[in-house]
Design an enzyme around this catalytic site. Structure first.
Site, PDB file in Angstrom:
ATOM      1  N   ASP A 136       9.095   4.886   9.284  1.00  0.00           N
ATOM      2  CA  ASP A 136      10.073   5.786   9.868  1.00  0.00           C
ATOM      3  C   ASP A 136      11.068   5.017  10.736  1.00  0.00           C
ATOM      4  O   ASP A 136      11.467   5.474  11.802  1.00  0.00           O
ATOM      5  CB  ASP A 136       9.350   6.852  10.701  1.00  0.00           C
ATOM      6  CG  ASP A 136      10.259   8.007  11.102  1.00  0.00           C
ATOM      7  OD1 ASP A 136      11.278   8.211  10.416  1.00  0.00           O
ATOM      8  OD2 ASP A 136       9.958   8.670  12.113  1.00  0.00           O
ATOM      9  N   CYS A 190       1.689  24.034  -4.174  1.00  0.00           N
ATOM     10  CA  CYS A 190       2.131  25.064  -3.229  1.00  0.00           C
ATOM     11  C   CYS A 190       2.173  26.442  -3.890  1.00  0.00           C
ATOM     12  O   CYS A 190       1.988  27.463  -3.216  1.00  0.00           O
ATOM     13  CB  CYS A 190       3.507  24.726  -2.672  1.00  0.00           C
ATOM     14  SG  CYS A 190       3.524  23.341  -1.512  1.00  0.00           S
ATOM     15  N   CYS A 193       3.175  30.190  -2.427  1.00  0.00           N
ATOM     16  CA  CYS A 193       3.000  30.247  -0.971  1.00  0.00           C
ATOM     17  C   CYS A 193       4.304  29.930  -0.251  1.00  0.00           C
ATOM     18  O   CYS A 193       5.004  28.975  -0.581  1.00  0.00           O
ATOM     19  CB  CYS A 193       1.912  29.266  -0.541  1.00  0.00           C
ATOM     20  SG  CYS A 193       1.606  29.237   1.247  1.00  0.00           S
ATOM     21  N   CYS A 200       8.376  29.464  10.329  1.00  0.00           N
ATOM     22  CA  CYS A 200       9.273  28.642  11.139  1.00  0.00           C
ATOM     23  C   CYS A 200       9.970  29.502  12.198  1.00  0.00           C
ATOM     24  O   CYS A 200      10.670  30.467  11.860  1.00  0.00           O
ATOM     25  CB  CYS A 200      10.314  27.958  10.250  1.00  0.00           C
ATOM     26  SG  CYS A 200      11.501  26.954  11.181  1.00  0.00           S
ATOM     27  N   CYS A 216      15.994  23.032  13.566  1.00  0.00           N
ATOM     28  CA  CYS A 216      14.588  22.622  13.669  1.00  0.00           C
ATOM     29  C   CYS A 216      14.232  22.271  15.115  1.00  0.00           C
ATOM     30  O   CYS A 216      14.935  21.489  15.768  1.00  0.00           O
ATOM     31  CB  CYS A 216      14.347  21.422  12.755  1.00  0.00           C
ATOM     32  SG  CYS A 216      12.679  20.738  12.848  1.00  0.00           S
ATOM     33  N   CYS A 243       7.415  20.335  16.984  1.00  0.00           N
ATOM     34  CA  CYS A 243       6.928  21.655  16.581  1.00  0.00           C
ATOM     35  C   CYS A 243       5.994  21.468  15.397  1.00  0.00           C
ATOM     36  O   CYS A 243       6.321  20.761  14.444  1.00  0.00           O
ATOM     37  CB  CYS A 243       8.111  22.550  16.196  1.00  0.00           C
ATOM     38  SG  CYS A 243       7.621  24.193  15.606  1.00  0.00           S
ATOM     39  N   CYS A 250       0.234  26.126   7.142  1.00  0.00           N
ATOM     40  CA  CYS A 250      -0.074  25.648   5.788  1.00  0.00           C
ATOM     41  C   CYS A 250      -1.568  25.725   5.489  1.00  0.00           C
ATOM     42  O   CYS A 250      -2.384  25.115   6.193  1.00  0.00           O
ATOM     43  CB  CYS A 250       0.412  24.213   5.620  1.00  0.00           C
ATOM     44  SG  CYS A 250       0.049  23.520   3.986  1.00  0.00           S
TER      45      CYS A 250
END
Length: 370
Positions: A136, A190, A193, A200, A216, A243, A250
């Site tokens: 990252d 997924c 779903c 969010c 976000c 967050c 999930c």
């Protein structure tokens, strides 16, 4: 690869894979995301352009990318029901919610050092090779590479998902100039779903695998250095750094794995702190208690900006209902702490005016809108 996997496990990684460097099919999506301004003030995303999708341009000679995941749930987190514990914290107005990944040591430091060791071991095994490690920290399409290497699939929240580990892990890469055998991608699971999208708080997931960073909370509390948009402040609740809501929602995260290394153990100062406790940190305390933490990079002023918003939301939550004696006391203490800051600000320069604006906003939340 068997020997490499064994070394990776010893170093604390949970899985590795190998991806090709042809990411041309990902380029249109990247450019469309940038064109819509979804990167917000992260101007480096645009300045790097397509280099992010072209590993051989970032590191000339690269022909393969070794991808690795490292689980980060602290050992102190309950083996089962950890999501419920986190949801409960978000319902307590006076609690300070810090993203799970940031409660321990800075993952950049942890993964980079261990990826370096893994690369050195590979070089000792096969001979001299050119390589660079990333976590990252460069224009790298981490999730794209990891999904192509079989470490997981891209969820609708854009994070990588694994059937064995959910999404509570960090990713790292080693760019190499040797044609290692590729590992096969996995299929997505997924289905229909939409839990992450629906949960969010700011509706930042604007489409499947499409996040508008400008909405976000992780972006707003970490990357964004200006005033937090007033219309988004009430939606942030008590989240002061990052967050986790899309991960908490999930279903795959019931399989989240505990960290294999002690670096991600929760620091005492971040073990279920209250907003008032963290608000009382002066800059020296902030720097001391966040040394080696990812939190330190936002600085004390942005930290206070975020906490001021959370305290404003606490005052709003307590505004229209009968309070217990403890709640009434906490409410009074918050108001007093915010007013005391205005009388004697703990930050200076341009940052002082910005924090002050958020403090005034917070104090205004104790009164019903006109």
């Amino acid at each position: 690869m068997a020997q490499l996997r064994q070394w990776a496990t010893t170093l604390g990684f949970s899985q590795i894979g190998v991806a090709d460097v042809d990411l041309s099919s990902a380029e249109p999506g990247l450019m469309a995301w940038l064109a819509r301004g979804f990167h917000g003030e992260m101007r480096y995303m645009a300045s790097h352009g397509l280099k992010r999708a072209r590993p051989a341009e970032l590191v000339p000679g690269t022909v393969r990318v070794i991808t690795a995941r490292m689980d980060y749930l602290p050992a102190s987190v309950a083996a089962e029901g950890w999501q419920a514990v986190e949801w409960a914290r978000l319902q307590r107005p006076d609690a300070a919610a810090v993203s799970m990944y940031a409660r321990g040591r800075d993952y950049h430091k942890v993964l980079r050092a261990r990826l370096q060791k893994l690369a050195d071991q590979l070089a000792a095994l096969i001979g001299p090779l050119g390589y660079r490690v990333f976590t990252d920290s460069a224009p790298v399409l981490e999730v794209e590479l990891a999904s192509r290497s079989g470490v997981g699939w891209r969820g609708k929240h854009t994070l990588l998902l694994s059937r064995e580990a959910g999404s509570t892990f960090f990713l790292g890469e080693i760019y190499v100039d040797v044609p290692l055998p590729l590992t096969e991608p996995v299929t997505a699971h997924c289905g229909a779903c939409r839990s992450c999208m629906d949960m969010c708080p700011t509706q930042a997931i604007v489409g499947e695998r499409q996040v508008d960073a400008r909405r976000c909370i992780s972006y707003l509390t970490i990357e964004h250095d200006g005033p937090i948009p007033a219309e988004l402040r009430p939606l942030m609740g008590n989240r002061i750094y990052g967050c986790d809501d899309c991960q908490l929602a999930c279903p795959w995260n019931k399989f989240a794995q505990r960290a294999r290394v002690p670096d991600f153990d929760v620091r005492p100062a971040l073990n279920d702190p209250t907003l008032l406790q963290l608000w009382r940190w002066d800059e020296a305390t902030f720097l001391r208690l966040t040394e080696g933490s990812p939190i330190r990079r936002i600085g004390h002023a942005r930290w206070q900006r975020n906490i001021a918003v959370a305290m404003g939301n606490a005052l709003a939550a307590w505004r229209d209902r009968v309070l217990t004696a403890d709640e009434a006391s906490l409410r009074a203490q918050m108001v007093q702490a915010l007013q005391a800051w205005l009388a004697a600000p703990t930050v200076t320069g341009e940052a002082q005016a910005q924090v002050a604006e958020h403090v005034h906003w917070a104090l205004a939340q104790q009164h019903a809108p006109q």
